[in-house]
Scaffold this motif. Structure first.
Motif, PDB file in Angstrom:
ATOM      1  N   GLU A   1       0.844  -1.193   0.000  1.00  0.00           N
ATOM      2  CA  GLU A   1       0.000   0.000   0.000  1.00  0.00           C
ATOM      3  C   GLU A   1       0.879   1.241   0.000  1.00  0.00           C
ATOM      4  OE1 GLU A   1      -3.248   0.887   0.034  1.00  0.00           O
ATOM      5  OE2 GLU A   1      -3.980  -1.158  -0.193  1.00  0.00           O
ATOM      6  N   CYS A   2       0.485   2.215  -0.818  1.00  0.00           N
ATOM      7  CA  CYS A   2       1.257   3.437  -0.881  1.00  0.00           C
ATOM      8  C   CYS A   2       0.358   4.603  -0.452  1.00  0.00           C
ATOM      9  CB  CYS A   2       1.718   3.614  -2.315  1.00  0.00           C
ATOM     10  SG  CYS A   2       2.957   4.842  -2.441  1.00  0.00           S
ATOM     11  N   LEU A   3       0.763   5.346   0.545  1.00  0.00           N
ATOM     12  CA  LEU A   3      -0.043   6.456   1.049  1.00  0.00           C
ATOM     13  C   LEU A   3       0.683   7.768   0.780  1.00  0.00           C
ATOM     14  CD1 LEU A   3      -0.869   4.714   4.406  1.00  0.00           C
ATOM     15  CD2 LEU A   3      -2.626   5.566   2.852  1.00  0.00           C
ATOM     16  N   GLN A   4      -0.030   8.678   0.112  1.00  0.00           N
ATOM     17  CA  GLN A   4       0.598   9.981  -0.162  1.00  0.00           C
ATOM     18  C   GLN A   4       0.253  10.929   0.980  1.00  0.00           C
ATOM     19  OE1 GLN A   4      -0.744  12.002  -3.702  1.00  0.00           O
ATOM     20  NE2 GLN A   4       1.090  13.293  -3.771  1.00  0.00           N
ATOM     21  N   TYR A   5       1.292  11.470   1.596  1.00  0.00           N
ATOM     22  CA  TYR A   5       1.104  12.348   2.750  1.00  0.00           C
ATOM     23  C   TYR A   5       0.829  13.778   2.277  1.00  0.00           C
ATOM     24  CZ  TYR A   5       1.576  13.574   7.641  1.00  0.00           C
ATOM     25  OH  TYR A   5       1.313  13.971   8.923  1.00  0.00           O
ATOM     26  N   PRO A   6      -0.091  14.549   2.877  1.00  0.00           N
ATOM     27  CA  PRO A   6      -0.929  14.164   4.023  1.00  0.00           C
ATOM     28  C   PRO A   6      -2.106  13.283   3.611  1.00  0.00           C
ATOM     29  CG  PRO A   6      -1.416  16.413   3.359  1.00  0.00           C
ATOM     30  CD  PRO A   6      -0.318  15.946   2.455  1.00  0.00           C
ATOM     31  N   PHE A   7      -2.478  12.359   4.470  1.00  0.00           N
ATOM     32  CA  PHE A   7      -3.666  11.546   4.200  1.00  0.00           C
ATOM     33  C   PHE A   7      -4.569  11.593   5.428  1.00  0.00           C
ATOM     34  CE2 PHE A   7      -0.042   8.792   5.238  1.00  0.00           C
ATOM     35  CZ  PHE A   7      -0.446   8.251   6.443  1.00  0.00           C
ATOM     36  N   SER A   8      -5.833  11.253   5.203  1.00  0.00           N
ATOM     37  CA  SER A   8      -6.806  11.356   6.294  1.00  0.00           C
ATOM     38  C   SER A   8      -6.851  10.047   7.087  1.00  0.00           C
ATOM     39  CB  SER A   8      -8.190  11.632   5.706  1.00  0.00           C
ATOM     40  OG  SER A   8      -8.580  10.502   4.946  1.00  0.00           O
ATOM     41  N   ASP A   9      -7.512  10.101   8.236  1.00  0.00           N
ATOM     42  CA  ASP A   9      -7.733   8.893   9.018  1.00  0.00           C
ATOM     43  C   ASP A   9      -8.462   7.853   8.169  1.00  0.00           C
ATOM     44  OD1 ASP A   9      -6.517   9.939  11.188  1.00  0.00           O
ATOM     45  OD2 ASP A   9      -8.358  10.445  12.277  1.00  0.00           O
ATOM     46  N   ALA A  10      -9.431   8.344   7.373  1.00  0.00           N
ATOM     47  CA  ALA A  10     -10.229   7.415   6.553  1.00  0.00           C
ATOM     48  C   ALA A  10      -9.342   6.714   5.518  1.00  0.00           C
ATOM     49  CB  ALA A  10     -11.355   8.176   5.870  1.00  0.00           C
ATOM     50  N   ASP A  11      -8.383   7.476   4.919  1.00  0.00           N
ATOM     51  CA  ASP A  11      -7.467   6.858   3.939  1.00  0.00           C
ATOM     52  C   ASP A  11      -6.651   5.753   4.608  1.00  0.00           C
ATOM     53  OD1 ASP A  11      -8.226   8.607   1.962  1.00  0.00           O
ATOM     54  OD2 ASP A  11      -6.632  10.060   2.416  1.00  0.00           O
ATOM     55  N   LEU A  12      -6.171   6.058   5.809  1.00  0.00           N
ATOM     56  CA  LEU A  12      -5.342   5.072   6.518  1.00  0.00           C
ATOM     57  C   LEU A  12      -6.178   3.845   6.880  1.00  0.00           C
ATOM     58  CD1 LEU A  12      -2.668   4.259   7.791  1.00  0.00           C
ATOM     59  CD2 LEU A  12      -3.249   5.600   9.812  1.00  0.00           C
ATOM     60  N   ASP A  13      -7.404   4.095   7.366  1.00  0.00           N
ATOM     61  CA  ASP A  13      -8.294   2.974   7.722  1.00  0.00           C
ATOM     62  C   ASP A  13      -8.546   2.080   6.510  1.00  0.00           C
ATOM     63  OD1 ASP A  13      -8.518   3.673  10.339  1.00  0.00           O
ATOM     64  OD2 ASP A  13     -10.364   4.836  10.088  1.00  0.00           O
ATOM     65  N   ALA A  14      -8.777   2.724   5.368  1.00  0.00           N
ATOM     66  CA  ALA A  14      -9.090   1.945   4.159  1.00  0.00           C
ATOM     67  C   ALA A  14      -7.883   1.086   3.769  1.00  0.00           C
ATOM     68  CB  ALA A  14      -9.469   2.886   3.021  1.00  0.00           C
ATOM     69  N   ALA A  15      -6.679   1.677   3.871  1.00  0.00           N
ATOM     70  CA  ALA A  15      -5.470   0.919   3.506  1.00  0.00           C
ATOM     71  C   ALA A  15      -5.276  -0.268   4.458  1.00  0.00           C
ATOM     72  CB  ALA A  15      -4.247   1.833   3.544  1.00  0.00           C
ATOM     73  N   ILE A  16      -5.478  -0.018   5.750  1.00  0.00           N
ATOM     74  CA  ILE A  16      -5.319  -1.100   6.736  1.00  0.00           C
ATOM     75  C   ILE A  16      -6.350  -2.197   6.463  1.00  0.00           C
ATOM     76  CG2 ILE A  16      -5.500  -1.720   9.187  1.00  0.00           C
ATOM     77  CD1 ILE A  16      -4.557   1.192   9.777  1.00  0.00           C
ATOM     78  N   PHE A  17      -7.573  -1.770   6.152  1.00  0.00           N
ATOM     79  CA  PHE A  17      -8.632  -2.747   5.893  1.00  0.00           C
ATOM     80  C   PHE A  17      -8.257  -3.622   4.694  1.00  0.00           C
ATOM     81  CE2 PHE A  17     -12.450  -4.109   3.668  1.00  0.00           C
ATOM     82  CZ  PHE A  17     -13.067  -4.828   4.672  1.00  0.00           C
ATOM     83  N   ARG A  18      -7.787  -2.959   3.624  1.00  0.00           N
ATOM     84  CA  ARG A  18      -7.440  -3.726   2.410  1.00  0.00           C
ATOM     85  C   ARG A  18      -6.350  -4.745   2.726  1.00  0.00           C
ATOM     86  NH1 ARG A  18      -8.107   1.294  -0.194  1.00  0.00           N
ATOM     87  NH2 ARG A  18      -5.913   1.782   0.030  1.00  0.00           N
ATOM     88  N   LEU A  19      -5.336  -4.285   3.480  1.00  0.00           N
ATOM     89  CA  LEU A  19      -4.220  -5.185   3.788  1.00  0.00           C
ATOM     90  C   LEU A  19      -4.640  -6.335   4.679  1.00  0.00           C
ATOM     91  CD1 LEU A  19      -1.203  -2.836   4.417  1.00  0.00           C
ATOM     92  CD2 LEU A  19      -1.683  -4.316   2.499  1.00  0.00           C
ATOM     93  N   THR A  20      -5.436  -6.021   5.705  1.00  0.00           N
ATOM     94  CA  THR A  20      -5.841  -7.065   6.636  1.00  0.00           C
ATOM     95  C   THR A  20      -6.732  -8.064   5.925  1.00  0.00           C
ATOM     96  OG1 THR A  20      -5.888  -5.270   8.205  1.00  0.00           O
ATOM     97  CG2 THR A  20      -6.624  -7.379   9.010  1.00  0.00           C
ATOM     98  N   ALA A  21      -7.670  -7.561   5.098  1.00  0.00           N
ATOM     99  CA  ALA A  21      -8.570  -8.472   4.389  1.00  0.00           C
ATOM    100  C   ALA A  21      -7.764  -9.361   3.452  1.00  0.00           C
ATOM    101  CB  ALA A  21      -9.602  -7.673   3.614  1.00  0.00           C
ATOM    102  N   ALA A  22      -6.794  -8.752   2.745  1.00  0.00           N
ATOM    103  CA  ALA A  22      -5.996  -9.542   1.805  1.00  0.00           C
ATOM    104  C   ALA A  22      -5.189 -10.595   2.559  1.00  0.00           C
ATOM    105  CB  ALA A  22      -5.045  -8.627   1.034  1.00  0.00           C
ATOM    106  N   ARG A  23      -4.635 -10.197   3.707  1.00  0.00           N
ATOM    107  CA  ARG A  23      -3.812 -11.143   4.461  1.00  0.00           C
ATOM    108  C   ARG A  23      -4.666 -12.292   4.997  1.00  0.00           C
ATOM    109  NH1 ARG A  23      -0.861  -9.120   9.761  1.00  0.00           N
ATOM    110  NH2 ARG A  23      -3.023  -9.060  10.381  1.00  0.00           N
TER     111      ARG A  23
END
Ligand SMILES: Nc1ncnc2c1ncn2[C@@H]1O[C@H](COP(=O)(O)OP(=O)(O)OP(=O)(O)O)[C@@H](O)[C@H]1O
Ligand SMILES: [Mg+2]
Length: 381
Positions: free
Chosen positions: A96-118
């Motif tokens: 996952e690549c996050l462009q700073y600044p990012f919102s809490d929602a962006d971070l949550d979505a990235a974590i969700f995608r990674l956890t679901a994929a894992r």
């Protein structure tokens, strides 16, 4: 449960606060920590975040870390989405690549995608055992590691006896099987879950077993078929343990899905040399982070000791399986793996090996007599 995330970068309070707000425990890492963990069996963290905002340069050991710990998702934090950096990130296996600044929602979505994929990722862990010479204790190690893993994950462990004929893992588990790897290797085109399961037997010790055949396989077995079988097994079991035959090039060439290969040596000079040759070949073919050498029937009073073996094989030996012929033989003759009991140092050492491979915390090793004299005197164990 708190998840820990290793953070490689200059340190940024705001970013750290966002991560803490999502329940992460932050472990600040320097590049040398990443390099160190690339060599270790355990990553010690569940996620890795690389903050490249100050300097868009990938740590040299990232690829090795990804190979060693494929289940640890990697986030990248950048200030611009530079195509060259993105390409490098893709090649390095960043998730996952996050462009700073990012919102809490962006971070949550990235974590969700990674956890679901894992969580939905196919593929259990595969561990392979290979004797440097005949009779060194490879099957004993494979059977007992599988037995201990089955205690940790009941119903989730398969032991595959990859001797193309006349392997003896079934004897060690007192199992009788109508089918074998011959049926699997001859039918790799239809190795779905139901078919694979129908070829395996449930053993009293816990692991399921896909046995070695009591006949010669009719077709030519190549590395592709071996790899397909291992991949199919890993799709359906949390842990797959392979008892390998060192004489079969097709088997040795089909080990790409294997996470850790354990070469079993002993304290005889010829075997130590053979272990070195075997480990070198496997290192070159699969990467040295996947290969470890363990010494079986270890006797601290023998002429060749741990340090001598380490010098010859060029790597640290972390697993010494003590010599205990009586216990090993009794386990073999009764078909009851010694890892089922906690009473001997050999069982303890085999369990520690299983725990390290599976990256789980080890219970304290048992004392040889179960309870200490102090414990018996005071009534405390
Ligand atoms: N740590 C140990 N201490 C003493 N004896 C052991 C130990 N481990 C295994 N043995 C004994 O050594 C013999 C050979 O063990 P095992 O079958 O595991 O070796 P192997 O490397 O798989 O042999 P093969 O080359 O025939 O496949 C058995 O009798 C077993 O009980
Ligand atoms: Mg064997």
């Amino acid at each position: 449960m708190t998840q820990s995330i290793a953070l490689v970068g200059p340190g940024d309070r705001q970013l750290e606060q966002m991560l803490r707000g999502r329940g992460f425990a932050i472990v600040p890492w320097l590049e040398r920590d990443l390099a160190f963990r690339s060599q270790q069996a355990s990553a010690s963290v569940q996620f890795l975040m690389l903050d490249l905002r100050a300097e868009p340069r990938f740590p040299a050991s990232l690829e090795a870390f990804r190979r060693q710990h494929p289940s640890v998702p990697v986030f990248l934090v950048v200030s611009t989405l530079d195509p060259a950096v993105m390409l490098q990130a893709m090649r390095a296996g960043v998730h996952e690549c996050l462009q700073y600044p990012f919102s809490d929602a962006d971070l949550d979505a990235a974590i969700f995608r990674l956890t679901a994929a894992r969580d939905s990722a196919p593929g259990g862990d595969v561990f392979a055992f290979l004797g440097a010479k005949g009779g060194v204790g490879a099957t004993t190690a494979a059977v007992n590691v599988a037995t201990e893993l089955a205690r940790l994950k009941p119903g989730g462990v398969l032991l595959v006896d990859l001797h193309l004929a006349y392997g003896d893992a079934a004897v060690y588990l007192a199992a009788e099987s109508k089918f074998s790897i011959a049926d699997a290797l001859e039918n790799t085109h239809r190795l779905d879950s139901a078919f694979l399961k129908s070829l395996c037997v449930r053993t009293k010790a816990g692991p399921e077993l896909l046995a070695s055949p009591d006949r010669n396989i009719t077709l030519h077995v190549d590395a592709g078929r071996v790899r397909t079988l291992i991949e199919a097994a890993a799709r359906h079991y949390r842990y797959v343990v392979l008892d390998l035959c060192r004489h079969d090039p097709a088997v040795l060439d089909g080990l790409d899905p294997v996470r850790k290969m354990v070469v079993i040596a002993n304290q005889e000079l010829a075997t130590v040399r053979a272990a070195n040759r075997m480990a070198t070949t496997l290192n070159q073919r699969y990467g040295k982070e996947r290969v470890l050498v363990a010494v079986s029937r270890y006797d601290p009073n023998a002429g060749i000791v741990q340090e001598d073996i380490e010098r010859v094989v060029g790597t640290k030996i972390r697993h010494l399986l003590p010599s205990d012929y009586r216990v090993a033989l009794e386990a073999l003759n009764t078909g009851r793996p010694l890892a089922l009991s906690n009473q001997t140092k050999l069982a303890g050492a085999l369990k520690v090996l299983a725990h390290e491979l599976a990256e789980v915390t080890t219970d304290p090793p048992p004392s040889a007599s179960g309870r200490s004299i102090f414990g018996r005197l005071t009534g405390r164990s």
